[in-house]
Enzyme design. Structure first.
Site, PDB file in Angstrom:
ATOM      1  N   CYS A  13       0.807  -1.115   0.053  1.00  0.00           N
ATOM      2  CA  CYS A  13      -0.114   0.098  -0.154  1.00  0.00           C
ATOM      3  C   CYS A  13       0.991   1.279  -0.026  1.00  0.00           C
ATOM      4  O   CYS A  13       2.136   1.024  -0.453  1.00  0.00           O
ATOM      5  CB  CYS A  13      -0.906  -0.005   1.090  1.00  0.00           C
ATOM      6  SG  CYS A  13      -0.306  -0.026   2.698  1.00  0.00           S
ATOM      7  N   ASN A  16       2.218   1.572   4.326  1.00  0.00           N
ATOM      8  CA  ASN A  16       2.553   0.189   4.882  1.00  0.00           C
ATOM      9  C   ASN A  16       2.471   0.288   6.354  1.00  0.00           C
ATOM     10  O   ASN A  16       2.920  -0.613   7.191  1.00  0.00           O
ATOM     11  CB  ASN A  16       4.002  -0.311   4.867  1.00  0.00           C
ATOM     12  CG  ASN A  16       4.693  -1.833   4.961  1.00  0.00           C
ATOM     13  OD1 ASN A  16       5.523  -1.790   5.211  1.00  0.00           O
ATOM     14  ND2 ASN A  16       3.402  -2.572   4.963  1.00  0.00           N
ATOM     15  N   CYS A  18      -1.348   0.567   7.367  1.00  0.00           N
ATOM     16  CA  CYS A  18      -2.660   0.232   7.598  1.00  0.00           C
ATOM     17  C   CYS A  18      -3.276  -1.027   6.810  1.00  0.00           C
ATOM     18  O   CYS A  18      -3.286  -1.975   7.188  1.00  0.00           O
ATOM     19  CB  CYS A  18      -3.585   1.498   7.033  1.00  0.00           C
ATOM     20  SG  CYS A  18      -3.360   2.966   8.059  1.00  0.00           S
ATOM     21  N   ARG A  19      -3.383  -0.742   5.547  1.00  0.00           N
ATOM     22  CA  ARG A  19      -4.248  -1.834   4.454  1.00  0.00           C
ATOM     23  C   ARG A  19      -3.158  -2.790   4.442  1.00  0.00           C
ATOM     24  O   ARG A  19      -3.588  -4.021   4.688  1.00  0.00           O
ATOM     25  CB  ARG A  19      -4.433  -1.396   3.079  1.00  0.00           C
ATOM     26  CG  ARG A  19      -5.347  -0.339   3.324  1.00  0.00           C
ATOM     27  CD  ARG A  19      -5.805   0.496   2.052  1.00  0.00           C
ATOM     28  NE  ARG A  19      -4.761   1.412   1.647  1.00  0.00           N
ATOM     29  CZ  ARG A  19      -4.389   2.288   0.711  1.00  0.00           C
ATOM     30  NH1 ARG A  19      -5.191   2.264  -0.468  1.00  0.00           N
ATOM     31  NH2 ARG A  19      -3.305   3.038   0.572  1.00  0.00           N
ATOM     32  N   SER A  20      -1.821  -2.771   3.854  1.00  0.00           N
ATOM     33  CA  SER A  20      -0.962  -3.840   3.523  1.00  0.00           C
ATOM     34  C   SER A  20      -0.631  -4.570   5.029  1.00  0.00           C
ATOM     35  O   SER A  20      -0.457  -6.114   4.786  1.00  0.00           O
ATOM     36  CB  SER A  20       0.120  -3.766   2.829  1.00  0.00           C
ATOM     37  OG  SER A  20       1.192  -2.797   3.245  1.00  0.00           O
ATOM     38  N   ASP A 131      -8.483   3.689   1.361  1.00  0.00           N
ATOM     39  CA  ASP A 131      -7.438   4.179   2.193  1.00  0.00           C
ATOM     40  C   ASP A 131      -7.944   4.630   3.280  1.00  0.00           C
ATOM     41  O   ASP A 131      -8.824   5.591   3.489  1.00  0.00           O
ATOM     42  CB  ASP A 131      -6.518   5.359   1.524  1.00  0.00           C
ATOM     43  CG  ASP A 131      -5.438   5.837   2.669  1.00  0.00           C
ATOM     44  OD1 ASP A 131      -5.364   5.377   3.760  1.00  0.00           O
ATOM     45  OD2 ASP A 131      -4.652   6.603   2.115  1.00  0.00           O
TER      46      ASP A 131
HETATM   47  P1  4NP Z   1      -1.821   2.841   4.078  1.00  0.00           P
HETATM   48  O1  4NP Z   1      -2.434   4.076   4.698  1.00  0.00           O
HETATM   49  O2  4NP Z   1      -1.389   3.285   2.644  1.00  0.00           O
HETATM   50  O3  4NP Z   1      -3.104   2.132   3.929  1.00  0.00           O
HETATM   51  O4  4NP Z   1      -0.776   2.366   4.904  1.00  0.00           O
HETATM   52  C1  4NP Z   1      -1.564   5.547   4.817  1.00  0.00           C
HETATM   53  C2  4NP Z   1      -0.630   5.504   5.751  1.00  0.00           C
HETATM   54  C3  4NP Z   1      -0.232   6.791   5.812  1.00  0.00           C
HETATM   55  C4  4NP Z   1      -0.340   7.755   4.923  1.00  0.00           C
HETATM   56  C5  4NP Z   1      -1.317   7.402   3.989  1.00  0.00           C
HETATM   57  C6  4NP Z   1      -1.964   6.457   3.893  1.00  0.00           C
HETATM   58  N1  4NP Z   1       0.225   9.079   4.895  1.00  0.00           N
HETATM   59  O5  4NP Z   1      -0.218   9.991   4.176  1.00  0.00           O
HETATM   60  O6  4NP Z   1       1.103   9.303   5.940  1.00  0.00           O
END
Ligand code: 4NP
Length: 167
Positions: A13, A16, A18-20, A131
């Site tokens: 993602c 790294n 939340c989703r992945s 997201d």
């Molecule tokens: P992820 O979510 O891609 O599912 O881990 C996010 C985590 C952090 C951010 C964006 C999305 N950020 O902008 O810091």
């Protein structure tokens, strides 16, 4: 079983956190339920370096824990070597897809990359795992449900593609 004969799967993602990592944890628990853990190497990574070294977001860890899954992963950035180290690179949305493809070398790299949500039978439109970073607990629960369905769909796909058998 040594690693060379294992099926290597990387979840990707943006951050790294939340989703992945949730997808990795859920997929691992699905593998465990089929007694297939030893046949796989799994990991996750982010296309950005925003959170390198961090544990998963508290909200992701909470929803995982409510489902009996402990997330210990530390965030790392996706690197071109991952195309060599993994057989399947499962990205959470189209932005991740473009970012990963932008550092691919050739068609062999590119054919390893799949939108993870394409394995979610209930997906109706865009194949994105939304997201949840700027959302709330409900958004993390939704991600949990999506990655659970997609994990089961991906295992079914592997029955054909990687000749695994699920009893
Ligand atoms: P992820 O979510 O891609 O599912 O881990 C996010 C985590 C952090 C951010 C964006 C999305 N950020 O902008 O810091």
């Amino acid at each position: 079983m040594n690693n060379s004969s294992k099926i290597k799967v990387l979840f990707v993602c943006l951050g790294n956190i939340c989703r992945s990592p949730l997808a990795e944890g859920v997929f691992q628990s699905v593998l465990k339920s089929y007694n297939l853990e030893d046949a796989f190497v799994i990991d996750s990574a982010g296309t950005s370096n925003y959170h390198v070294g961090d544990l998963a977001d508290d909200r992701a860890r909470k929803v995982a824990k409510q489902n009996g899954i402990i997330l210990n992963h530390r965030a790392r950035q996706f690197i071109s070597q991952d195309f060599t180290n993994f057989d399947y690179i499962l990205v959470m949305d189209h932005l991740n897809y473009d970012a990963v493809l932008s550092i691919s070398k050739d068609a062999n790299d590119q054919q390893k990359v799949f939108l993870f949500r394409s394995f979610d039978e209930t997906n109706i439109d865009d194949y994105n795992v939304p997201d949840p970073y700027y959302g709330g607990d409900d958004d993390f629960i939704e991600v949990m449900e999506i990655v659970s369905r997609a994990s089961h769909g991906f295992i079914k796909f592997l029955e054909q593609d990687a000749k695994i058998s699920i009893a």
